[in-house]
Motif scaffolding. Structure first.
Motif, PDB file in Angstrom:
ATOM      1  N   VAL A   1     -37.335 -10.612 -30.211  1.00 37.68           N
ATOM      2  CA  VAL A   1     -37.511  -9.833 -28.986  1.00 37.68           C
ATOM      3  C   VAL A   1     -36.686 -10.477 -27.876  1.00 37.68           C
ATOM      4  CG1 VAL A   1     -39.173  -9.007 -27.272  1.00 37.68           C
ATOM      5  CG2 VAL A   1     -39.818  -9.125 -29.688  1.00 37.68           C
ATOM      6  N   PRO A   2     -35.660  -9.756 -27.375  1.00 37.23           N
ATOM      7  CA  PRO A   2     -34.842 -10.302 -26.286  1.00 37.23           C
ATOM      8  C   PRO A   2     -35.671 -10.500 -25.017  1.00 37.23           C
ATOM      9  CG  PRO A   2     -33.778  -8.411 -27.299  1.00 37.23           C
ATOM     10  CD  PRO A   2     -35.170  -8.470 -27.837  1.00 37.23           C
ATOM     11  N   PHE A   3     -35.369 -11.565 -24.301  1.00 35.62           N
ATOM     12  CA  PHE A   3     -36.039 -11.871 -23.042  1.00 35.62           C
ATOM     13  C   PHE A   3     -35.043 -12.628 -22.168  1.00 35.62           C
ATOM     14  CE2 PHE A   3     -38.459 -14.635 -20.224  1.00 35.62           C
ATOM     15  CZ  PHE A   3     -39.388 -13.757 -19.684  1.00 35.62           C
ATOM     16  N   VAL A   4     -34.781 -12.105 -20.975  1.00 33.78           N
ATOM     17  CA  VAL A   4     -33.825 -12.732 -20.058  1.00 33.78           C
ATOM     18  C   VAL A   4     -34.570 -13.060 -18.779  1.00 33.78           C
ATOM     19  CG1 VAL A   4     -31.672 -12.442 -18.790  1.00 33.78           C
ATOM     20  CG2 VAL A   4     -31.931 -11.385 -21.039  1.00 33.78           C
ATOM     21  N   GLU A   5     -34.402 -14.290 -18.339  1.00 32.74           N
ATOM     22  CA  GLU A   5     -35.046 -14.725 -17.103  1.00 32.74           C
ATOM     23  C   GLU A   5     -34.086 -15.672 -16.385  1.00 32.74           C
ATOM     24  OE1 GLU A   5     -39.373 -16.439 -16.008  1.00 32.74           O
ATOM     25  OE2 GLU A   5     -38.271 -17.532 -17.537  1.00 32.74           O
ATOM     26  N   GLY A   6     -34.019 -15.551 -15.091  1.00 34.34           N
ATOM     27  CA  GLY A   6     -33.154 -16.458 -14.338  1.00 34.34           C
ATOM     28  C   GLY A   6     -32.651 -15.833 -13.054  1.00 34.34           C
ATOM     29  N   LYS A   7     -31.767 -16.554 -12.402  1.00 35.54           N
ATOM     30  CA  LYS A   7     -31.194 -16.081 -11.147  1.00 35.54           C
ATOM     31  C   LYS A   7     -29.805 -15.537 -11.386  1.00 35.54           C
ATOM     32  CE  LYS A   7     -33.681 -19.104  -8.057  1.00 35.54           C
ATOM     33  NZ  LYS A   7     -33.589 -19.967  -6.900  1.00 35.54           N
ATOM     34  N   LEU A   8     -29.499 -14.451 -10.712  1.00 33.27           N
ATOM     35  CA  LEU A   8     -28.174 -13.862 -10.813  1.00 33.27           C
ATOM     36  C   LEU A   8     -27.175 -14.673 -10.010  1.00 33.27           C
ATOM     37  CD1 LEU A   8     -26.595 -11.480 -11.964  1.00 33.27           C
ATOM     38  CD2 LEU A   8     -27.065 -10.255  -9.866  1.00 33.27           C
ATOM     39  N   ARG A   9     -27.620 -15.150  -8.869  1.00 36.83           N
ATOM     40  CA  ARG A   9     -26.704 -15.888  -7.977  1.00 36.83           C
ATOM     41  C   ARG A   9     -27.201 -17.298  -7.784  1.00 36.83           C
ATOM     42  NH1 ARG A   9     -27.587 -10.898  -5.504  1.00 36.83           N
ATOM     43  NH2 ARG A   9     -25.774  -9.612  -5.660  1.00 36.83           N
TER      44      ARG A   9
ATOM     45  N   PHE B   1     -29.982  -6.188  -8.266  1.00 36.90           N
ATOM     46  CA  PHE B   1     -30.401  -7.312  -7.438  1.00 36.90           C
ATOM     47  C   PHE B   1     -30.068  -7.074  -5.964  1.00 36.90           C
ATOM     48  CE2 PHE B   1     -31.125  -9.418 -11.347  1.00 36.90           C
ATOM     49  CZ  PHE B   1     -31.932 -10.514 -11.078  1.00 36.90           C
ATOM     50  N   ASP B   2     -29.008  -6.346  -5.688  1.00 30.96           N
ATOM     51  CA  ASP B   2     -28.651  -6.032  -4.302  1.00 30.96           C
ATOM     52  C   ASP B   2     -29.622  -5.027  -3.683  1.00 30.96           C
ATOM     53  OD1 ASP B   2     -26.488  -7.749  -4.344  1.00 30.96           O
ATOM     54  OD2 ASP B   2     -25.034  -6.179  -4.825  1.00 30.96           O
ATOM     55  N   LEU B   3     -30.263  -4.202  -4.501  1.00 28.71           N
ATOM     56  CA  LEU B   3     -31.136  -3.142  -3.997  1.00 28.71           C
ATOM     57  C   LEU B   3     -32.574  -3.584  -3.755  1.00 28.71           C
ATOM     58  CD1 LEU B   3     -29.937  -0.176  -6.229  1.00 28.71           C
ATOM     59  CD2 LEU B   3     -29.481  -0.502  -3.802  1.00 28.71           C
ATOM     60  N   VAL B   4     -33.045  -4.557  -4.484  1.00 22.63           N
ATOM     61  CA  VAL B   4     -34.457  -4.960  -4.362  1.00 22.63           C
ATOM     62  C   VAL B   4     -34.630  -5.958  -3.225  1.00 22.63           C
ATOM     63  CG1 VAL B   4     -34.923  -4.519  -6.796  1.00 22.63           C
ATOM     64  CG2 VAL B   4     -34.247  -6.810  -6.070  1.00 22.63           C
ATOM     65  N   PRO B   5     -35.834  -6.046  -2.672  1.00 28.60           N
ATOM     66  CA  PRO B   5     -36.087  -7.022  -1.605  1.00 28.60           C
ATOM     67  C   PRO B   5     -35.895  -8.458  -2.111  1.00 28.60           C
ATOM     68  CG  PRO B   5     -37.890  -5.430  -1.768  1.00 28.60           C
ATOM     69  CD  PRO B   5     -37.005  -5.209  -2.938  1.00 28.60           C
ATOM     70  N   LYS B   6     -35.560  -9.346  -1.184  1.00 27.69           N
ATOM     71  CA  LYS B   6     -35.420 -10.765  -1.539  1.00 27.69           C
ATOM     72  C   LYS B   6     -36.711 -11.252  -2.182  1.00 27.69           C
ATOM     73  CE  LYS B   6     -31.990 -12.118   1.762  1.00 27.69           C
ATOM     74  NZ  LYS B   6     -31.198 -13.284   1.861  1.00 27.69           N
ATOM     75  N   ASN B   7     -36.579 -12.251  -3.040  1.00 29.25           N
ATOM     76  CA  ASN B   7     -37.699 -12.862  -3.756  1.00 29.25           C
ATOM     77  C   ASN B   7     -38.380 -11.922  -4.751  1.00 29.25           C
ATOM     78  OD1 ASN B   7     -37.357 -15.346  -2.425  1.00 29.25           O
ATOM     79  ND2 ASN B   7     -38.471 -14.542  -0.672  1.00 29.25           N
ATOM     80  N   THR B   8     -37.708 -10.828  -5.108  1.00 21.48           N
ATOM     81  CA  THR B   8     -38.222  -9.952  -6.162  1.00 21.48           C
ATOM     82  C   THR B   8     -37.886 -10.592  -7.501  1.00 21.48           C
ATOM     83  OG1 THR B   8     -37.906  -7.969  -4.832  1.00 21.48           O
ATOM     84  CG2 THR B   8     -38.050  -7.660  -7.214  1.00 21.48           C
ATOM     85  N   PHE B   9     -38.878 -10.671  -8.382  1.00 17.21           N
ATOM     86  CA  PHE B   9     -38.688 -11.266  -9.692  1.00 17.21           C
ATOM     87  C   PHE B   9     -38.438 -10.141 -10.691  1.00 17.21           C
ATOM     88  CE2 PHE B   9     -39.986 -13.260 -13.663  1.00 17.21           C
ATOM     89  CZ  PHE B   9     -39.363 -14.489 -13.557  1.00 17.21           C
ATOM     90  N   ILE B  10     -37.318 -10.190 -11.383  1.00 18.40           N
ATOM     91  CA  ILE B  10     -36.950  -9.156 -12.352  1.00 18.40           C
ATOM     92  C   ILE B  10     -36.932  -9.770 -13.740  1.00 18.40           C
ATOM     93  CG2 ILE B  10     -35.116  -7.598 -13.122  1.00 18.40           C
ATOM     94  CD1 ILE B  10     -34.305  -7.376 -10.156  1.00 18.40           C
TER      95      ILE B  10
ATOM     96  N   ARG C   1     -22.329  -3.993 -21.930  1.00 20.76           N
ATOM     97  CA  ARG C   1     -21.414  -4.259 -20.800  1.00 20.76           C
ATOM     98  C   ARG C   1     -21.793  -3.435 -19.581  1.00 20.76           C
ATOM     99  NH1 ARG C   1     -15.801  -4.606 -24.181  1.00 20.76           N
ATOM    100  NH2 ARG C   1     -15.995  -6.808 -24.701  1.00 20.76           N
ATOM    101  N   HIS C   2     -22.169  -2.190 -19.808  1.00 19.93           N
ATOM    102  CA  HIS C   2     -22.578  -1.333 -18.687  1.00 19.93           C
ATOM    103  C   HIS C   2     -23.824  -1.913 -18.008  1.00 19.93           C
ATOM    104  CE1 HIS C   2     -23.576   2.074 -16.224  1.00 19.93           C
ATOM    105  NE2 HIS C   2     -24.775   2.092 -16.775  1.00 19.93           N
ATOM    106  N   LEU C   3     -24.837  -2.252 -18.802  1.00 26.11           N
ATOM    107  CA  LEU C   3     -26.058  -2.827 -18.222  1.00 26.11           C
ATOM    108  C   LEU C   3     -25.756  -4.126 -17.494  1.00 26.11           C
ATOM    109  CD1 LEU C   3     -28.587  -2.113 -21.070  1.00 26.11           C
ATOM    110  CD2 LEU C   3     -28.499  -1.054 -18.812  1.00 26.11           C
ATOM    111  N   ASP C   4     -24.878  -4.921 -18.059  1.00 26.46           N
ATOM    112  CA  ASP C   4     -24.482  -6.168 -17.421  1.00 26.46           C
ATOM    113  C   ASP C   4     -23.844  -5.897 -16.056  1.00 26.46           C
ATOM    114  OD1 ASP C   4     -24.449  -8.979 -17.663  1.00 26.46           O
ATOM    115  OD2 ASP C   4     -22.319  -8.936 -18.172  1.00 26.46           O
ATOM    116  N   SER C   5     -23.054  -4.835 -15.977  1.00 25.32           N
ATOM    117  CA  SER C   5     -22.364  -4.530 -14.719  1.00 25.32           C
ATOM    118  C   SER C   5     -23.305  -3.994 -13.644  1.00 25.32           C
ATOM    119  CB  SER C   5     -21.230  -3.531 -14.965  1.00 25.32           C
ATOM    120  OG  SER C   5     -21.745  -2.249 -15.241  1.00 25.32           O
ATOM    121  N   VAL C   6     -24.400  -3.339 -14.028  1.00 27.04           N
ATOM    122  CA  VAL C   6     -25.308  -2.776 -13.025  1.00 27.04           C
ATOM    123  C   VAL C   6     -26.422  -3.736 -12.608  1.00 27.04           C
ATOM    124  CG1 VAL C   6     -24.832  -0.378 -13.655  1.00 27.04           C
ATOM    125  CG2 VAL C   6     -26.748  -1.578 -14.710  1.00 27.04           C
TER     126      VAL C   6
END
Length: 67
Positions: free
Chosen positions: A59-67, A21-30, A11-16
């Motif tokens: 092995v967990p792997f998450v990919e996608g857009k936050l917004r 995403f707000d801190l990295v430059p636009k079009n940054t792939f995480i 839950r903590h990781l989910d919240s941060v």
């Protein structure tokens, strides 16, 4: 108690993540991944070892857009 600790950590990781995403430059792939899976009560086990359970080898792997 161990399961609740794991749930709180996720839950903590989910919240941060949105903050990240707000801190990295636009079009940054995480990419979020891990080196092994985790047991959350499967067959009474919690954690990742030294148990040889199928879930530990996932092995967990998450990919996608936050917004």
């Amino acid at each position: 108690e161990l399961r609740q600790r794991q749930v709180r950590a996720v839950r903590h990781l989910d919240s941060v993540m949105e903050e990240l995403f707000d801190l990295v430059p636009k079009n940054t792939f995480i990419t979020v991944t891990s080196d092994h899976g985790e047991l959350f009560g499967e067959e009474g086990y919690f954690g990742h070892g030294p148990i040889q359970h199928d879930k530990v080898f996932e092995v967990p792997f998450v990919e996608g857009k936050l917004r």
